[in-house]
Scaffold this motif. Sequence first.
Motif, PDB file in Angstrom:
ATOM      1  N   GLN A  36      -8.134 -41.374  -3.439  1.00 33.68           N
ATOM      2  CA  GLN A  36      -7.323 -42.370  -4.139  1.00 33.68           C
ATOM      3  C   GLN A  36      -6.608 -41.729  -5.331  1.00 33.68           C
ATOM      4  OE1 GLN A  36      -9.432 -45.891  -5.322  1.00 33.68           O
ATOM      5  NE2 GLN A  36      -7.544 -47.028  -5.659  1.00 33.68           N
ATOM      6  N   TYR A  37      -7.257 -40.813  -6.025  1.00 36.98           N
ATOM      7  CA  TYR A  37      -6.623 -40.114  -7.141  1.00 36.98           C
ATOM      8  C   TYR A  37      -5.405 -39.321  -6.655  1.00 36.98           C
ATOM      9  CZ  TYR A  37      -5.870 -36.564 -10.709  1.00 36.98           C
ATOM     10  OH  TYR A  37      -5.305 -35.723 -11.624  1.00 36.98           O
ATOM     11  N   LEU A  38      -5.573 -38.595  -5.575  1.00 38.81           N
ATOM     12  CA  LEU A  38      -4.462 -37.805  -5.037  1.00 38.81           C
ATOM     13  C   LEU A  38      -3.317 -38.707  -4.567  1.00 38.81           C
ATOM     14  CD1 LEU A  38      -6.331 -35.007  -3.042  1.00 38.81           C
ATOM     15  CD2 LEU A  38      -5.131 -34.803  -5.217  1.00 38.81           C
ATOM     16  N   ASP A  39      -3.668 -39.808  -3.906  1.00 38.66           N
ATOM     17  CA  ASP A  39      -2.644 -40.739  -3.431  1.00 38.66           C
ATOM     18  C   ASP A  39      -1.886 -41.358  -4.618  1.00 38.66           C
ATOM     19  OD1 ASP A  39      -1.304 -42.188  -1.327  1.00 38.66           O
ATOM     20  OD2 ASP A  39      -2.406 -43.973  -2.031  1.00 38.66           O
ATOM     21  N   THR A  40      -2.609 -41.766  -5.634  1.00 43.53           N
ATOM     22  CA  THR A  40      -1.975 -42.347  -6.821  1.00 43.53           C
ATOM     23  C   THR A  40      -1.088 -41.312  -7.517  1.00 43.53           C
ATOM     24  OG1 THR A  40      -3.875 -43.805  -7.106  1.00 43.53           O
ATOM     25  CG2 THR A  40      -2.416 -43.539  -9.006  1.00 43.53           C
ATOM     26  N   ARG A  41      -1.575 -40.102  -7.563  1.00 39.40           N
ATOM     27  CA  ARG A  41      -0.811 -39.005  -8.189  1.00 39.40           C
ATOM     28  C   ARG A  41       0.504 -38.776  -7.432  1.00 39.40           C
ATOM     29  NH1 ARG A  41      -0.569 -36.556 -12.972  1.00 39.40           N
ATOM     30  NH2 ARG A  41      -0.144 -34.369 -12.724  1.00 39.40           N
ATOM     31  N   GLN A  42       0.478 -38.790  -6.122  1.00 36.54           N
ATOM     32  CA  GLN A  42       1.688 -38.627  -5.320  1.00 36.54           C
ATOM     33  C   GLN A  42       2.656 -39.789  -5.553  1.00 36.54           C
ATOM     34  OE1 GLN A  42       0.321 -38.232  -1.290  1.00 36.54           O
ATOM     35  NE2 GLN A  42      -0.113 -36.031  -1.484  1.00 36.54           N
ATOM     36  N   GLN A  43       2.135 -40.995  -5.618  1.00 36.78           N
ATOM     37  CA  GLN A  43       2.992 -42.152  -5.867  1.00 36.78           C
ATOM     38  C   GLN A  43       3.645 -42.061  -7.253  1.00 36.78           C
ATOM     39  OE1 GLN A  43       0.598 -45.639  -5.279  1.00 36.78           O
ATOM     40  NE2 GLN A  43       0.631 -45.483  -3.028  1.00 36.78           N
ATOM     41  N   LEU A  44       2.890 -41.612  -8.237  1.00 36.43           N
ATOM     42  CA  LEU A  44       3.449 -41.435  -9.573  1.00 36.43           C
ATOM     43  C   LEU A  44       4.547 -40.358  -9.581  1.00 36.43           C
ATOM     44  CD1 LEU A  44       0.339 -41.696 -11.928  1.00 36.43           C
ATOM     45  CD2 LEU A  44       2.273 -43.255 -11.780  1.00 36.43           C
ATOM     46  N   GLN A  49      10.306 -39.057  -9.865  1.00 38.35           N
ATOM     47  CA  GLN A  49      11.517 -38.484  -9.262  1.00 38.35           C
ATOM     48  C   GLN A  49      12.590 -39.549  -9.087  1.00 38.35           C
ATOM     49  OE1 GLN A  49      10.217 -36.611  -5.664  1.00 38.35           O
ATOM     50  NE2 GLN A  49       9.475 -34.758  -6.714  1.00 38.35           N
ATOM     51  N   ALA A  50      12.191 -40.736  -8.630  1.00 39.08           N
ATOM     52  CA  ALA A  50      13.162 -41.827  -8.455  1.00 39.08           C
ATOM     53  C   ALA A  50      13.754 -42.229  -9.806  1.00 39.08           C
ATOM     54  CB  ALA A  50      12.495 -43.028  -7.785  1.00 39.08           C
ATOM     55  N   LEU A  51      12.915 -42.300 -10.820  1.00 39.55           N
ATOM     56  CA  LEU A  51      13.394 -42.640 -12.154  1.00 39.55           C
ATOM     57  C   LEU A  51      14.343 -41.568 -12.684  1.00 39.55           C
ATOM     58  CD1 LEU A  51      13.264 -44.565 -14.550  1.00 39.55           C
ATOM     59  CD2 LEU A  51      11.258 -43.296 -15.359  1.00 39.55           C
ATOM     60  N   ASP A  57      21.953 -40.703 -12.311  1.00 38.09           N
ATOM     61  CA  ASP A  57      23.068 -41.530 -11.844  1.00 38.09           C
ATOM     62  C   ASP A  57      23.647 -42.349 -12.990  1.00 38.09           C
ATOM     63  OD1 ASP A  57      22.771 -40.550  -9.306  1.00 38.09           O
ATOM     64  OD2 ASP A  57      21.663 -42.286  -8.541  1.00 38.09           O
ATOM     65  N   ALA A  58      22.759 -42.920 -13.800  1.00 42.21           N
ATOM     66  CA  ALA A  58      23.217 -43.715 -14.942  1.00 42.21           C
ATOM     67  C   ALA A  58      23.953 -42.824 -15.934  1.00 42.21           C
ATOM     68  CB  ALA A  58      22.043 -44.414 -15.615  1.00 42.21           C
ATOM     69  N   GLY A  59      23.460 -41.615 -16.122  1.00 38.95           N
ATOM     70  CA  GLY A  59      24.151 -40.674 -17.003  1.00 38.95           C
ATOM     71  C   GLY A  59      25.528 -40.324 -16.463  1.00 38.95           C
TER      72      GLY A  59
END
Length: 157
Positions: A36-44, A49-51, A57-59
């Motif tokens: 679960q730690y690894l999965d959460t880390r990947q999602q973060l 990256q998306a942010l 894009d906003a810049g």
Amino acid sequence: MSEATPVENGSSKPNKPPVNLALIVAVVALGLTGWQYLDTRQQLNKAQQALAERLADAGGSTKALQNQAEQAQASTRELQAKLALVEARVNESAGQYATLSGMYQELTKDRSDWLLSEVEHTLASPASSCSWPATSAARYRRWKGCRCGCRTSTIPA
């Protein structure tokens, strides 16, 4: 004689150490927690990256909007300069119109005065071959029909 021989309790199975159930549950829980730690880390990481992409894009959009705003300001300055030039020309033309109008009024006044004096001179001339009646309407009719030298005089333009 130091060897220990398993004591048989009447069974032929060898003696196994007892399985510690709490230890197995702890290892499985530790494995699940790690997964679960690894999965959460990947999602973060994906969210970061998306942010970062959105910020980039906003810049870029901000830069494009700044460029458009600068272009609009430059266009506004150019149009204001052109408008000031046109206003100056309109004011100059209005001044010229006023001058020409005054000159025209003076010219027509002089021409009217000249024509009036010419008519008065012709009417007052003793050498005139026409005789003039006392009323102005009769004078006008007579003057229109008179062939004295009035028609040959030139009127300045």
